[in-house]
Design an enzyme around this catalytic site. Structure first.
Site, short mmCIF file in Angstrom:
data_model
loop_
_atom_site.label_atom_id
_atom_site.label_comp_id
_atom_site.label_asym_id
_atom_site.label_seq_id
_atom_site.Cartn_x
_atom_site.Cartn_y
_atom_site.Cartn_z
N CYS A 230 36.60 24.10 62.66
CA CYS A 230 35.46 23.81 63.55
C CYS A 230 35.64 22.37 64.04
CB CYS A 230 34.14 23.97 62.83
SG CYS A 230 33.92 25.58 62.01
N ALA A 231 36.60 22.18 64.93
CA ALA A 231 37.09 20.83 65.24
C ALA A 231 36.08 19.97 66.00
CB ALA A 231 38.39 20.93 66.04
N GLY A 234 36.73 16.38 67.43
CA GLY A 234 38.02 16.08 66.83
C GLY A 234 38.16 14.85 65.97
N GLY A 235 37.06 14.27 65.50
CA GLY A 235 37.19 13.09 64.65
C GLY A 235 38.01 13.35 63.40
N LYS A 236 37.75 14.46 62.74
CA LYS A 236 38.50 14.79 61.52
C LYS A 236 39.89 15.30 61.87
CE LYS A 236 34.22 15.84 59.11
NZ LYS A 236 33.37 15.78 60.34
N ASP A 254 37.94 25.52 68.07
CA ASP A 254 36.50 25.42 68.30
C ASP A 254 36.10 26.45 69.35
OD1 ASP A 254 34.36 23.16 67.37
OD2 ASP A 254 33.76 24.09 69.26
N ASP A 285 38.60 35.61 66.32
CA ASP A 285 39.52 35.59 67.46
C ASP A 285 40.92 36.09 67.05
OD1 ASP A 285 41.52 34.18 69.41
OD2 ASP A 285 39.57 33.88 70.36
N ASP A 301 34.66 22.43 58.56
CA ASP A 301 33.53 21.51 58.69
C ASP A 301 32.44 22.30 59.40
OD1 ASP A 301 31.86 19.34 58.81
OD2 ASP A 301 32.89 18.39 60.49
N CYS A 354 27.58 18.20 56.75
CA CYS A 354 26.87 16.92 56.71
C CYS A 354 25.39 17.22 56.42
CB CYS A 354 27.06 16.12 58.00
SG CYS A 354 26.72 17.04 59.51
#
Length: 418
Positions: A230-231, A234-236, A254, A285, A301, A354
């Site tokens: 679950c990008a 894209g921080g992670k 995503d 998918d 995430d 989070c």
């Protein structure tokens, strides 16, 4: 504070209190529509809008039946320690003068536990039911009601942390290394770091320390096949690519084209060449099915309530509900089960949120492990020790701002057994 500042803040607050959009998006639009506002006015407006959001449960009780945006703003200002004389240009009616005096005299002891913690009643109830003490709920809620510091992640493919520190020192930015992440820095205040060449050339990214620790739990190695399931923006993903030294293959999945589009400029700055952003229709998918059993590591995430990010997004308290979390629980369960199919024997699966709510965290993981006996839990403290991170929150990574100084995060590390 002058009349212009007050009325501009009130105008912005009215827009934000509709909760039709995130508060930061409302403010961005307001500032675009009012380009003549100076930086000092913008700062006051933003501080006022977010300040009211952070204290709104107490402010609602203080204001009683007349909890209009004007009354909420006045109450927030007087509770911030302003002198009654400062309100003379703004307040002329006798009833409002009496109201301000009443705010000063209000006894916070009359509030419920959740109100004192600045949390929704349903959140307070769920935390109590999980065994958290009243004192810990108060401590957590009050920490989530404070503004967050600015955390940076150093892109060690471009610069060492010490070199970035030297540049920040030269610029006069007050900063310190993050206590746990080996490539994190914490800045005082909110400097416009995105205008600096350190940012524009990809040596640093804005990323909360808790988010950085999630990447270390995934622990990808050079040459591996990895997925950020679950990008988002894209921080992670960028962190995982850095840990892989831009080698191997890193899928950024995503369902949102817009979120993946936001990744592109960040990816260009980072210098990474091993990332493959791919939009998927759903967790089922066909691209996912083709990769079944082939990946070394998968990060999930998961979409969640975001209750661990209230320092940055205080309006989430009013845009989420117990019912919306029920719906999220269904998504979290389905996404984790689908992502697990990608993991090869001996591979690693990390589930993260989070959120501070147990039913989005341990509840999802425990149900997954019961339904998928081919996976087993690896203690998070053991994984962090291997990464030379001096942090022990037990079998799960559980981060709270009042203890660890970062957002509220949860993560579980699992492996596929032979």
């Amino acid at each position: 504070m002058n009349q212009e500042q007050f009325h501009a803040a009130l105008d912005a607050l009215r827009n934000a209190l509709s909760f039709a959009a995130p508060a930061d998006a409302v403010l961005s639009r307001y500032f675009r529509e009012n380009p003549k506002l100076g930086s000092q006015n913008r700062h006051f407006i933003a501080e006022a809008v977010f300040g009211v959001m952070r204290q709104k449960f107490a402010l609602d009780r203080i204001c009683g039946e007349d909890n209009s945006p004007r009354r909420l703003l006045l109450a927030w200002l007087i509770r911030g320690g302003r002198n009654l004389r400062e309100f003379e240009p703004i307040v002329s009616r006798e009833d409002e003068r009496a109201f301000l005096a009443g705010v000063k005299a209000f006894k916070l002891e009359t509030l419920t536990l959740a109100e004192r913690a600045e949390l929704p009643e349903w959140v307070g109830s769920e935390l109590q039911a999980s065994g958290m003490s009243d004192d810990d709920i108060l401590s957590l809620g009050r920490a989530l009601s404070q503004p967050a510091p600015l955390d940076l992640r150093v892109n060690t493919l471009k610069m060492k942390r010490e070199a970035v520190q030297a540049e920040l020192e030269a610029l006069g930015y007050e900063h310190s290394p993050t206590p746990y992440s080996p490539f994190g820095l914490r800045l005082a205040g909110k400097p416009a770091i995105n205008r600096h060449t350190l940012f524009t050339e990809g040596a640093i990214e804005v990323q909360d320390e808790g988010s950085q620790l999630l990447g270390l739990l995934v622990g990808p190695k050079r040459g591996e096949m990895v997925a950020d399931f679950c990008a988002g923006a894209g921080g992670k993903t960028l962190l995982l690519g850095m840990l892989m030294a831009s080698s191997g293959r890193l899928y950024a999945f995503d369902v949102s084209e817009k979120r993946l589009a936001n990744l592109k400029p960040r990816l260009a700055r980072s210098g990474l060449s091993n990332v493959q952003p791919q939009r998927i229709e759903s967790e089922n998918d066909s691209r996912i099915k083709r990769l079944a059993g082939k990946l070394d590591r998968v990060l999930v995430d998961a979409p969640c309530s975001g209750m661990g990010t209230l320092r940055r997004n205080p309006d989430l308290k009013f845009r989420q509900s117990a019912t919306s979390v029920d719906e999220l629980n269904q998504k979290q369960t389905a996404i984790l089960a689908s992502a697990a199919r990608l993991v090869k024997v001996g591979g690693r699966l990390v589930y993260a949120t989070c959120s501070i709510l147990p039913r989005e965290n341990q509840g999802i993981v425990e149900a997954f492990l019961a339904a998928h006996p081919g996976f087993e839990l690896i203690p998070a403290n053991q994984v962090l020790k291997e990464q030379r991170v001096d942090l022990d929150t037990g079998n799960y990574l559980q981060l709270h701002p009042q203890i660890h100084g970062c957002d509220g995060f949860f993560a579980a590390v699992m492996t596929r057994k032979a």
